[in-house]
Design an enzyme around this catalytic site. Sequence first.
Site, PDB file in Angstrom:
ATOM      1  CE  LYS A   1      35.246  34.435  32.587  1.00 34.76           C
ATOM      2  NZ  LYS A   1      34.253  35.489  32.564  1.00 34.76           N
TER       3      LYS A   1
ATOM      4  CG  ASP B   1      28.877  38.118  37.448  1.00 35.37           C
ATOM      5  OD1 ASP B   1      29.122  36.913  37.241  1.00 35.37           O
ATOM      6  OD2 ASP B   1      29.325  39.035  36.732  1.00 35.37           O
TER       7      ASP B   1
ATOM      8  CD1 TRP C   1      34.198  40.799  35.092  1.00 30.23           C
ATOM      9  CD2 TRP C   1      32.970  41.256  33.264  1.00 30.23           C
ATOM     10  NE1 TRP C   1      34.870  40.335  33.992  1.00 30.23           N
ATOM     11  CE2 TRP C   1      34.160  40.591  32.865  1.00 30.23           C
ATOM     12  CE3 TRP C   1      32.049  41.645  32.295  1.00 30.23           C
ATOM     13  CZ2 TRP C   1      34.432  40.312  31.517  1.00 30.23           C
ATOM     14  CZ3 TRP C   1      32.331  41.365  30.963  1.00 30.23           C
ATOM     15  CH2 TRP C   1      33.504  40.705  30.584  1.00 30.23           C
TER      16      TRP C   1
HETATM   17  C1  LIG Z   1      33.728  36.642  32.209  1.00 30.70           C
HETATM   18  C2  LIG Z   1      32.836  37.362  33.126  1.00 30.70           C
HETATM   19  C3  LIG Z   1      31.663  37.995  32.690  1.00 30.70           C
HETATM   20  C4  LIG Z   1      31.252  38.048  31.235  1.00 30.70           C
HETATM   21  O1  LIG Z   1      30.786  36.833  30.851  1.00 30.70           O
HETATM   22  P1  LIG Z   1      30.185  36.616  29.370  1.00 30.70           P
HETATM   23  O2  LIG Z   1      29.676  35.208  29.484  1.00 30.70           O
HETATM   24  O3  LIG Z   1      31.333  36.764  28.426  1.00 30.70           O
HETATM   25  O4  LIG Z   1      29.134  37.606  29.144  1.00 30.70           O
HETATM   26  C5  LIG Z   1      30.867  38.605  33.628  1.00 30.70           C
HETATM   27  N1  LIG Z   1      31.197  38.605  34.927  1.00 30.70           N
HETATM   28  C6  LIG Z   1      32.328  38.033  35.383  1.00 30.70           C
HETATM   29  C7  LIG Z   1      32.639  38.055  36.840  1.00 30.70           C
HETATM   30  C8  LIG Z   1      33.175  37.381  34.500  1.00 30.70           C
HETATM   31  O5  LIG Z   1      34.296  36.793  34.951  1.00 30.70           O
END
Ligand SMILES: *Cc1c(COP(=O)(O)O)cnc(C)c1O
Length: 355
Positions: free
Chosen positions: A190, A166, A99
């Site tokens: 999540k 993020d 990511w």
């Molecule tokens: C799942 C995830 C993403 C991607 O998220 P999307 O909503 O599918 O674009 C990005 N960063 C992290 C840390 C993630 O766990």
Amino acid sequence: MKKHNFNAGPSILPREVIEQTAQAVLDFNGSGLSILEISHRHKDFQAVIDEAVALFKEVLNIPEGYSVLFLGGGASMQFCMVPYNFLGKKAAYINTGVWAKKAIKEAKNFGEVVEVASSADTTYNYIPKGYTVPDDVDYFHYTSNNTIYGTETRIDPEVNVPLIADMSSDIFSRPIDFSKYICVYGGAQKNLAPSGVTFAIVRNDALNKMERTIPTMLNYQTHVDGGSMFNTPPVLPIYSAMLTLRWIKANGGVEEMARRAKERADLLYGEIDRNKLFRGTCAVEDRSYMNICFVLKDEYKHLEPEFMAFAQERGMVGIKGHRSVGGFRASCYNAMPLESVQALVDCMKEFEKLH
Ligand SMILES: *Cc1c(COP(=O)(O)O)cnc(C)c1O
């Protein structure tokens, strides 16, 4: 049979959030209409988004001067929105996983990117330390929880520049000092809501500093001005997010979420370290409380399909490790009850006795 949901995302939500969402799908607020068929301009939905924003700020103790936005496009869209809005000349990123790498790739389209450190050489099984972030960058971006590898930074990095993070997979799992951040974002699927909504918390006075023209939909200011309703927002996921926020508040807030996360993680890592068949995959000090990765030791590797079937028969769901890491991953987000972690631990103990 009771299912124990260890899915990495979309993932477990509190049972009452699911039930109340289901109820609203049938009849929203006694209106005789489903939440699926109301206008996003309906006053009762305005009340939902207002409450969601207010609870977001309250639960995370976000100071004055920040906006909470509900957007589309996933965390992946934020990888480009962040540099579009905040990268003037130069930004610093740390590469702690796929990511982070994707975020870096997008940022490079907008200016100079200093990659301060990387753990790519060891499949990202630790968080680099002792790196230096230059003082002349617009921001330092990091991924607080590396969902795929199971590493986590639980302490806000100490740097002299504004932070951007993020926090897709560990938001609401502990308190955060927002005063250090100009932006925190993540996909909701999540720890907050079903998939389809993305949250971004932006510091208002950090916006509108770029010389470039930002496309309307990719400009945070558009969504600040529109109260996340410049275009049609994902109504249902925002409703569920509001319910999850109510649940977090009623269950003792992020302090209690942090306590529970540690309790679950201690239980499972304790078993991983004790059990003769298994081992962890990450540096102990960087182990994530949210995504707990483990493998069978080399001499027992051949038992992998057998353990997978054994665990499935006992109700474990979603424990297959990400394809880039292999082995097993038990994602233990806020809604995960300790009993489910105990069930997995019991399953590992039983399996050990057979071998
Ligand atoms: C799942 C995830 C993403 C991607 O998220 P999307 O909503 O599918 O674009 C990005 N960063 C992290 C840390 C993630 O766990």
